[in-house]
Design a protein around this motif. Structure first.
Motif, short mmCIF file in Angstrom:
data_model
loop_
_atom_site.label_atom_id
_atom_site.label_comp_id
_atom_site.label_asym_id
_atom_site.label_seq_id
_atom_site.Cartn_x
_atom_site.Cartn_y
_atom_site.Cartn_z
N GLN A 5 -16.87 0.20 50.02
CA GLN A 5 -15.84 1.24 50.08
C GLN A 5 -15.00 1.27 48.81
O GLN A 5 -14.70 2.33 48.28
N SER A 9 -15.09 4.63 46.35
CA SER A 9 -13.85 5.40 46.20
C SER A 9 -13.32 5.35 44.77
O SER A 9 -12.80 6.33 44.27
N ASN A 13 -13.57 9.10 42.44
CA ASN A 13 -12.33 9.74 42.00
C ASN A 13 -12.37 10.08 40.52
O ASN A 13 -11.90 11.13 40.10
#
Length: 156
Positions: A5, A9, A13
């Motif tokens: 995760q 992430s 981004n």
């Protein structure tokens, strides 16, 4: 899955931002306003709050709920690995965002790289019985190092 995760992430981004800013960066580099090193260092440091706060919040919530030893040293180790891993995968996002100029292609390339890295961290497959390609990649995979770092202290 904490490591997976954090890596996804952090890199997605950046991958979403870089192709949009590439024309501005190319124009400013052509005008000799700054060097590519200064640009990426400035972008990296301007996102440092997100790069530090995101893993700290996620690990602070999860740390108390995953049933491991909850002493101060273990918490600080988790936070350090989370912040370092987030910075590494932000760098991956910058690299992919610049190399692949189209946004949808950059997202797919990032997903492909992360999926290959997921195979090397020991969660999805046993690297002792994996094929030669996975074993080769696992020797330098940041995903494997992050996953191993997260749980090495837990088992000691």
């Amino acid at each position: 899955m904490i490591s997976n995760q954090l890596s996804f992430s952090a890199s997605i981004n950046v991958v979403l931002q870089v192709p949009l800013q590439a024309p501005v960066m190319k124009r400013e580099l052509a005008n000799k306003m700054y060097s590519p090193t200064a640009y990426f260092l400035g972008r990296f440091l301007s996102n440092i709050i997100l790069q530090v706060m995101s893993p700290m919040i996620m690990i602070s919530i999860l740390f108390w709920n995953i049933g491991i030893e909850t002493d101060k040293d273990n918490l600080l180790l988790f936070l350090a690995y989370g912040v370092i891993a987030n910075c590494i995968f932000c760098g991956q996002g910058y690299f992919i965002g610049i190399v692949v100029s189209e946004e949808s292609s950059a997202k797919l390339t990032n997903l492909l790289v992360i999926m290959v890295m997921f195979c090397t961290n020991g969660v999805l497959c046993n690297t002792g019985t994996a094929n030669a390609f996975i074993v080769f990649i696992s020797t330098w995979s940041p995903s494997r190092m992050m996953c191993e770092g997260f749980f090495r202290r837990v088992t000691n």
